[in-house]
Design a protein around this motif. Sequence first.
Motif, short mmCIF file in Angstrom:
data_model
loop_
_atom_site.label_atom_id
_atom_site.label_comp_id
_atom_site.label_asym_id
_atom_site.label_seq_id
_atom_site.Cartn_x
_atom_site.Cartn_y
_atom_site.Cartn_z
N MET A 70 0.82 -1.15 -0.15
CA MET A 70 0.02 -0.01 -0.10
C MET A 70 0.65 1.44 -0.07
O MET A 70 1.67 1.42 0.70
CB MET A 70 -0.97 0.12 1.16
CG MET A 70 -2.02 1.22 1.37
SD MET A 70 -3.50 0.79 2.01
CE MET A 70 -3.07 1.09 3.78
N ASN A 71 0.38 2.19 -0.85
CA ASN A 71 1.21 3.49 -1.16
C ASN A 71 0.74 4.60 0.00
O ASN A 71 -0.41 5.29 -0.36
CB ASN A 71 1.17 4.00 -2.55
CG ASN A 71 2.37 5.13 -2.50
OD1 ASN A 71 2.66 6.01 -1.62
ND2 ASN A 71 2.69 5.31 -3.70
N ARG A 114 2.03 7.54 0.93
CA ARG A 114 2.05 8.75 0.46
C ARG A 114 0.89 9.17 -0.52
O ARG A 114 0.36 10.43 -0.36
CB ARG A 114 3.28 8.89 -0.30
CG ARG A 114 4.56 8.96 0.54
CD ARG A 114 5.73 9.42 -0.14
NE ARG A 114 6.92 9.46 0.64
CZ ARG A 114 8.08 9.83 0.33
NH1 ARG A 114 8.52 9.96 -0.86
NH2 ARG A 114 9.24 9.87 1.03
N PHE A 115 0.41 8.33 -1.22
CA PHE A 115 -0.32 8.51 -2.04
C PHE A 115 -1.85 8.63 -1.31
O PHE A 115 -2.61 9.79 -1.67
CB PHE A 115 -0.90 7.56 -3.10
CG PHE A 115 -2.14 7.21 -3.52
CD1 PHE A 115 -2.62 8.37 -4.49
CD2 PHE A 115 -3.10 6.11 -3.42
CE1 PHE A 115 -3.97 8.21 -5.04
CE2 PHE A 115 -4.07 5.94 -3.93
CZ PHE A 115 -4.76 7.07 -4.61
N PHE A 158 -1.70 12.35 0.15
CA PHE A 158 -1.91 13.28 -0.88
C PHE A 158 -3.21 13.24 -1.14
O PHE A 158 -3.65 14.56 -1.01
CB PHE A 158 -0.84 12.84 -1.86
CG PHE A 158 -1.14 13.66 -3.02
CD1 PHE A 158 -0.46 14.90 -3.25
CD2 PHE A 158 -1.89 13.09 -3.90
CE1 PHE A 158 -0.51 15.53 -4.31
CE2 PHE A 158 -2.25 14.06 -5.20
CZ PHE A 158 -1.35 15.13 -5.36
N LEU A 159 -3.87 12.16 -1.23
CA LEU A 159 -5.32 12.48 -1.67
C LEU A 159 -6.40 12.71 -0.40
O LEU A 159 -7.18 13.58 -0.80
CB LEU A 159 -5.79 11.30 -2.35
CG LEU A 159 -6.79 11.39 -3.46
CD1 LEU A 159 -6.44 12.49 -4.71
CD2 LEU A 159 -7.28 9.96 -3.95
N ARG A 174 -5.66 16.43 0.05
CA ARG A 174 -6.40 17.11 -1.18
C ARG A 174 -7.83 17.26 -0.95
O ARG A 174 -8.62 18.31 -1.38
CB ARG A 174 -6.13 16.64 -2.36
CG ARG A 174 -4.80 16.76 -2.92
CD ARG A 174 -4.49 18.29 -3.40
NE ARG A 174 -2.89 18.33 -4.06
CZ ARG A 174 -2.03 18.63 -3.33
NH1 ARG A 174 -2.03 18.52 -2.09
NH2 ARG A 174 -1.11 18.93 -4.27
N TYR A 175 -8.41 16.08 -0.59
CA TYR A 175 -9.90 16.08 -0.38
C TYR A 175 -10.29 16.98 0.87
O TYR A 175 -11.48 17.80 0.77
CB TYR A 175 -10.35 14.44 0.03
CG TYR A 175 -10.51 13.87 -1.19
CD1 TYR A 175 -10.63 14.12 -2.33
CD2 TYR A 175 -10.73 12.27 -0.96
CE1 TYR A 175 -10.65 13.40 -3.58
CE2 TYR A 175 -10.72 11.64 -2.18
CZ TYR A 175 -11.03 11.98 -3.50
OH TYR A 175 -11.08 11.27 -4.37
N LEU A 227 -10.36 6.27 -9.91
CA LEU A 227 -9.01 5.97 -8.94
C LEU A 227 -8.67 4.60 -8.93
O LEU A 227 -7.57 4.09 -9.37
CB LEU A 227 -9.27 6.30 -7.44
CG LEU A 227 -9.33 7.88 -7.14
CD1 LEU A 227 -9.58 8.10 -5.95
CD2 LEU A 227 -7.71 8.11 -7.28
N GLY A 235 -5.58 2.34 -11.25
CA GLY A 235 -4.43 1.70 -10.28
C GLY A 235 -4.56 1.47 -8.69
O GLY A 235 -3.67 0.98 -8.21
N ALA A 236 -5.40 2.52 -8.22
CA ALA A 236 -5.36 2.50 -6.68
C ALA A 236 -6.18 1.14 -6.42
O ALA A 236 -7.18 0.64 -7.08
CB ALA A 236 -6.25 3.67 -6.18
N THR A 237 -5.62 0.78 -5.39
CA THR A 237 -6.41 -0.49 -4.70
C THR A 237 -7.76 -0.29 -3.68
O THR A 237 -7.55 0.85 -3.16
CB THR A 237 -5.36 -1.65 -3.97
OG1 THR A 237 -4.76 -0.70 -2.77
CG2 THR A 237 -4.01 -1.77 -4.66
N ARG A 276 -7.79 -1.11 -0.59
CA ARG A 276 -7.20 -0.74 0.65
C ARG A 276 -6.95 0.50 0.70
O ARG A 276 -7.03 1.28 1.64
CB ARG A 276 -6.15 -1.75 1.11
CG ARG A 276 -6.64 -3.14 1.49
CD ARG A 276 -5.56 -3.79 2.30
NE ARG A 276 -4.46 -4.10 1.32
CZ ARG A 276 -3.20 -4.37 1.73
NH1 ARG A 276 -3.09 -4.52 3.25
NH2 ARG A 276 -2.18 -4.66 1.00
N GLU A 277 -6.09 0.96 -0.36
CA GLU A 277 -5.92 2.44 -0.38
C GLU A 277 -7.18 3.47 -0.59
O GLU A 277 -7.11 4.55 0.22
CB GLU A 277 -5.06 2.57 -1.81
CG GLU A 277 -3.68 2.31 -1.59
CD GLU A 277 -2.98 2.15 -2.89
OE1 GLU A 277 -1.81 2.01 -2.86
OE2 GLU A 277 -3.51 2.09 -3.83
#
Lengths: 226, 379
Positions: free
Chosen positions: B1-2, B4-5, B8-9, B12-13, B282, B286-288, B290-291
């Motif tokens: 799982m990323n 940082r992404f 980041f989001l 932003r949200y 999303l 490519g977002a999972t 879990r992300e």
Amino acid sequence: MSKVVELSRVVKVYGKGELAVKALKGVDLEVSEGEFLCIMGPSGSGKTTLLNIIAALDKPTSGEVKVCGLNLAKLSEEKLARFRLRNIGIVFQFHNLLPDLTALDNVALPAIIATGDIKESRKRALELLEWLGLSSGAQHKPFQLSGGERQRVAVARAIVNKPRLLLCDEPTGSLDYESKLRVLELLKRINVEKKTAVIVVTHDELVAKYSTRVLRLVDGRILESI
Amino acid sequence: MNWRFVWFLALRYLVSWKKHSAIIVVVIAGSVFLYALTYSMLCGLEYATLSRTLGLAVPHVKVEVSPRDYSKLAELLESDTRISAFSPRLLCDSLLVVGESSRGVRVIGIQYSLENRVSKISRYIVDGSWSVRDDECVIGVVLADKMNVSVGESIYLLLPTGSLWKLRIRGVFETSISEIDSYVVYVDLSELENRLGGDKTYCVALRLKNPSEASMVADWLKEKGYRASSWEKLAGNILRLLEVERFYSNALIGSVLVITSLGIVNIMLMLTESRKKSIGVLKAIGATSREIFSIYFVVSLIYGVLGYLVGLVGAVAVAEALKEVSVEFLSEKITVPFILDSELCFLSLVFSIVVSTISCAYSAYRASTIKPAEVMRFE
């Protein structure tokens, strides 16, 4: 040339029993690296379903799907997401940019998911927007851009991770003639300069002029090669 | 799982959903404010009630001993470092007589120099002095009013032995505890002992350095063969009453939690529903799952922490401005301070995070299960 897409007897059925609808009825398809394929057909012919199956967004009811040499049936949902991230770029008919982000962040997003490096991803996204002549709108939210600009930003988002395959679902469907030409020229440029295989599903005859091959999909079957 | 992404989001949200974010943060802040203030008042009520009761009506520990064994007990008590002071008392019920009026009272014989170190009664003297000697007494203000007497005047006590004891009023106290102010008469211990005669039992009142060790000290004294009781046992009724008070406060806080959560669930579901296509996109890029779940979860955590900070600052500001409030408890007016300690601050943080995560978990789950192909199909 190596095959980027290999479909063998792909069937897709929605629903069950008497309400079952066969969207794809045994599609065989091969797409090579560097190819620009146009799949044409009327509404309801199964174009988007075919694209979703190639994009690993949907699973076929039967048949085999190989993308970039990988059999997608064996991958979990999480691995499919990561596979898409690294190998496939998708452009939708209505751009589908995230309304909460600027054009720059929209383009950078797939790179951020892939690398986690926000600074580098945004740098790469800005370079791409400059390449597309969109750097002036980088900090604008999607609603502040014109229809053509939004679609070009969507194309930039699709190619930021340098995918081997670019899938476009009616990319010119909601655009005026001028914008259509700019988007199609851009897709051709990506196909030629970046050697990316491009598959466009559309019922817009104009797209055929930019393609290296055109297929016709009618009632869930590929009928002819033009 | 990323991650940082995800961050980041999520950030932003938060910025993009300014209006909704502000509403959620205000709702959480409001409930944290209510929670912190209610609990600080409850802690203040406990503190005020117990601190008034302890050392006035109830000693930290009470030991019953005969005057013969008192010196042995005193030696034992002096050797223990947990005990800061102790004072022997002799208790009896009598009839107070002034002219033709009479009233039943509790007579407490004390050695005022020792009692001073155990009891807080000297702080409540409103007229005269506390130092009772020989044929002097100190009475409560209610009793003085009812018998129409004041400092310097004489009263009579009809003791259980049948003898009448003439006393001069040395001082008048006002504790605001009606049981004490209308019922207790302090006299000199040795005088009372002489007049009662016989082998009466002393009630030795103990003051501890740490009142929470009262049960341990009482048990230790029981092991030594003395009859001892801790304040928890002696003030059992008050503690039970405070428990009831706590129960109702918890019920109130629970209701606040449910109402707050429902409000946030509504807002978050609305946001998730309106961003269904974005979530589909999303996932398509490519977002999972879990992300996606984590993005919404991180947003809810940030709401929780922001709401906590705003709510706590508000509660601290109000507590600092008011300092204390007057409430009626056990039919008496008492001054209740606001007690906002670190434990309460931590509990408030837990409360706000529980509210925000419970409220957002469902919408986060809904978001994570969205199928991109399905939301894209219906343009």
